[in-house]
Design an enzyme around this catalytic site. Structure first.
Site, short mmCIF file in Angstrom:
data_model
loop_
_atom_site.label_atom_id
_atom_site.label_comp_id
_atom_site.label_asym_id
_atom_site.label_seq_id
_atom_site.Cartn_x
_atom_site.Cartn_y
_atom_site.Cartn_z
N CYS A 16 0.82 -1.21 0.00
CA CYS A 16 0.00 0.00 0.00
C CYS A 16 0.86 1.26 0.00
CB CYS A 16 -0.92 -0.02 1.22
SG CYS A 16 -2.13 1.29 1.28
N GLY A 52 -4.41 -2.01 8.69
CA GLY A 52 -3.65 -2.10 7.46
C GLY A 52 -3.99 -0.99 6.49
N CYS A 53 -3.77 -1.24 5.21
CA CYS A 53 -3.99 -0.23 4.19
C CYS A 53 -5.43 0.27 4.19
CB CYS A 53 -3.65 -0.81 2.82
SG CYS A 53 -3.97 0.31 1.46
N PHE A 54 -5.61 1.58 4.24
CA PHE A 54 -6.98 2.09 4.29
C PHE A 54 -7.74 1.87 3.00
CE2 PHE A 54 -4.86 6.63 4.25
CZ PHE A 54 -4.30 6.40 3.02
#
Length: 220
Positions: A16, A52-54
């Site tokens: 990400c 984690g990755c938005f």
């Protein structure tokens, strides 16, 4: 801007962002602060999660019936006005997070918490999937003691299914900083992005298989 180097050597390239290895511990003044409660507007309430990755988390929550919108941003840190670039250094204390705007008459806070723990690897420390660093750590925010109790109850139940400790921090909510415009609805707007193809969509599909009863009819 996210940059990708195509290589057959490892899926780690499909991350990400810049995978800062430095671990940032939540400041005591953040962990021990009084929670800030966000006022409901037009019958809609807000909840805050980091796992984690938005890009991934936003897509998951927007697929839930009763969720009007999920906004990507930053929370949990000790610096003001964080940006994508500064949070990626791992030094701001902030994690990529989402603001979930929902109708409590349709979906409960408890259900959102269950989705939180059930849509990630809750034992992964300082990261999620290929994304590593304190900016990707799991944090679940509470705005009052009732929410904190719900979170702890769900966490305790989830822990029964794992041999490793649950990694998610439970923190009092302080402030949510909205991320840059190009991060919003990223999965929808960039379906052919390598990270979206390799990480976000598979994670979203795993969530859908696990929680079919709470999905919107036309969830993407």
């Amino acid at each position: 801007m996210k940059r990708y180097i195509f290589s057959f050597l490892t899926i780690v390239i499909f991350s990400c962002g810049n995978n800062a290895q430095e671990k940032t511990v939540t400041k005591p003044e953040i962990a021990n602060a009084d929670p800030v409660e966000v006022r409901a507007e037009n019958g809609l309430e807000k909840a805050y999660f980091a796992s984690g990755c938005f890009w991934c988390v936003e897509a998951i929550y927007e697929s839930i019936e009763g969720v009007k919108e999920a906004v990507s941003g930053y929370s949990g840190g000790h610096t003001k006005n964080p940006t994508y670039e500064s949070s990626n250094t791992g030094r701001t204390g902030h994690a990529e997070a989402v603001e979930v705007i929902y109708d409590p008459e349709v979906v409960s806070f408890r259900t959102l918490v269950e989705v939180y723990f059930g849509s990630q690897n809750p034992t992964q420390v300082n990261g999620q999937g290929p994304d590593h660093g304190s900016q990707y750590r799991s944090i679940i925010f509470f705005q009052n003691e009732k929410q904190k109790q719900v979170i702890e109850e769900v966490k305790e139940k989830v822990a029964e299914n794992y041999n490793k400790p649950i990694a998610a921090e439970i923190l009092p909510f302080q402030k949510f900083w909205v991320a840059e415009d190009y991060h919003q609805n990223y999965e929808k707007n960039n379906p052919n992005n390598p990270y979206i193809q390799k990480v976000s969509i598979p994670r979203l599909n795993r969530f859908k298989e696990k929680f079919p009863e709470i999905l919107k009819e036309k969830s993407h």
